[in-house]
Scaffold this active site. Structure first.
Site, PDB file in Angstrom:
ATOM      1  N   PRO A  18      82.124 -39.831 -79.198  1.00 16.81           N
ATOM      2  CA  PRO A  18      81.213 -40.674 -80.378  1.00 16.81           C
ATOM      3  C   PRO A  18      82.032 -41.795 -80.675  1.00 16.81           C
ATOM      4  CG  PRO A  18      82.701 -38.810 -81.222  1.00 16.81           C
ATOM      5  CD  PRO A  18      82.814 -38.767 -79.936  1.00 16.81           C
TER       6      PRO A  18
ATOM      7  N   CYS B 176      71.002 -72.384 -84.294  1.00 11.50           N
ATOM      8  CA  CYS B 176      69.998 -73.167 -83.735  1.00 11.50           C
ATOM      9  C   CYS B 176      69.095 -72.305 -82.639  1.00 11.50           C
ATOM     10  CB  CYS B 176      70.254 -74.422 -83.385  1.00 11.50           C
ATOM     11  SG  CYS B 176      70.644 -75.761 -84.468  1.00 11.50           S
TER      12      CYS B 176
END
Length: 421
Positions: free
Chosen positions: A276, A346
């Site tokens: 996990p 951007c």
């Protein structure tokens, strides 16, 4: 469950106010809870009891040394997929006999590193890798313990970019060819076949795909034993999901997952490994950010944060949802406002959420992205020459910066201008 709760009107990590950390560390930053990491690891160990087992934390989900040491001291093994992750596990004090090496592209240098440094097993993904590993081990006078990863052709019903158990995925060998591949592995001088490996994907929210895969693994175990192989270890992978959106139906609990393992493969007398990552680390972390501007747009308003897609790429990369909450607790019944939550990079893709109802926030307010511990800091970059986000670990009423934000000078110093310039 996690240990990020409002106290006296402010969101805390255990007993530390996130606003206090922000004042010192500045934003954005990741914050992890030791109590949550510990609790989630123990849920898995308890779920697999009394079967012989090892819970190997998937380092790729959260690789900070302090986190690895926290889990390693609890007895966790480590699942690594690169030489760098192997070195992280060793640097955190985890012995080689608790490190499992997975991944489809292990290099010969990585194989040598693990063989000489100590390894629990290699989870071999292909025949070329198997032959290369035998050659490397033989050249060192060593024998490499291996499982072979089989691809059971099971649909994990998860995002296509994190599904790994279907026939078209790059992982493992087709389960139909397992007999011949295991026969070749047994004939190679540098290998010791000890088990079977399977992993079908990440962020699974139901148990049925696991049951399909593990039933196939059980049948294969019996078949390979009948063919003379000493199958004594089953690596069942990871992939159990977490609830990213509060209020949605919760994925199965580790106890239910453990019951499934006992039901499907528990009678085989094998040591069980699971790997996990997300369920241990996901809810153990938050990303804290500050509002730079509130911008009115055409038909929508934007909440512009100082965190960006380079800090948390999951929404941009996977379309992933993260609950976003105000660090200062809103008054009960307060009106909400709908925002597109974005960062300053951007790129139009630098969007965390669209049309998200939130309190009427203003410039300077703090927000926290919940369930950001897994695949957050580890996938961060310095795109737009934005420094990597610092990481903070909380333990009770204490906290420590476990990765500092680099300065611009440190970032620029890594580049070298050639002499002809």
């Amino acid at each position: 469950m996690d240990h990020f709760l409002y106290r006296s009107g402010t969101l805390h990590a255990e007993d530390v106010a996130l606003a206090d950390i922000a004042q010192v560390v500045q934003t954005p930053f990741y914050c992890y809870s030791t109590a949550t990491l510990t609790r989630h690891y123990k849920l898995f160990t308890e779920a697999l009891s009394p079967l012989p087992h090892m819970v190997c934390f998937a380092i790729k989900s959260l690789s900070n040394l302090a986190v690895l040491k926290t889990l390693g001291e609890l007895g966790a093994g480590m699942d690594v997929v690169s030489g760098g992750e192997y070195m992280r596990a060793k640097a955190a004090g985890v012995p080689g006999d608790r490190i499992v090496f997975s991944g489809v592209g292990k290099t010969r240098d990585e194989m040598r590193m693990a063989l000489t440094g100590g390894i629990r097993q290699f989870n071999v993904e292909s025949e070329p890798e198997m032959r290369a590993l035998s050659e490397v081990a033989t050249s060192l006078g060593l024998v490499a313990p291996i499982t072979i990863r089989v691809n059971p052709d099971v649909d994990a019903r998860t995002h296509e970019k994190i599904a790994t158990g279907k026939s078209e995925n790059k992982f493992g060998i087709p389960i139909a060819r397992a007999s011949e591949v295991y026969a070749e592995a047994a004939s190679l001088p540098g290998l010791e076949v000890i088990g079977i490996d399977v992993h079908i994907g990440s962020q699974l929210t139901e148990l049925e795909p696991f049951e399909q895969a593990y039933t196939k693994v059980a049948d294969l175990t019996r078949q390979l034993r009948a063919e003379g192989h000493d199958i004594r270890r089953l690596d069942l992978g990871g992939g159990l999901g977490i609830p990213y959106a509060r209020g949605n139906e919760a994925p199965p609990l580790p106890t239910e997952y453990g019951d499934l393992i006992k039901r499907t493969v528990g009678d085989l007398g094998c040591e069980i490994e699971i790997e996990p990552g997300r369920l241990i680390s996901g809810n153990s972390g938050v990303l804290v950010s500050r509002v730079i501007y509130v911008k009115e747009g055409e038909g929508r308003d934007f909440l512009i944060l100082d965190a960006a897609m380079n800090d948390l790429v999951r929404p941009s990369m996977y379309g992933a949802h993260h609950d976003i909450v105000a660090v200062e607790e809103p008054e009960p019944g307060v009106d909400t406002h709908t925002f597109d939550v974005v960062g300053p990079v951007c790129e139009t893709g630098d969007t965390f959420a669209k049309a998200r109802p939130l309190p009427q926030l203003k410039a300077g307010d703090l927000v926290a992205f919940r369930s950001a511990g897994a695949y957050g800091a580890v996938m961060a970059s310095e795109y737009n020459t934005r420094p990597l986000v610092p990481e903070v670990l909380v333990h009770g009423d204490h906290y420590a910066v476990i990765r500092a934000r680099p300065t611009f000078e440190e970032i620029l110093a890594r580049d070298t201008i050639p002499e002809w310039l």
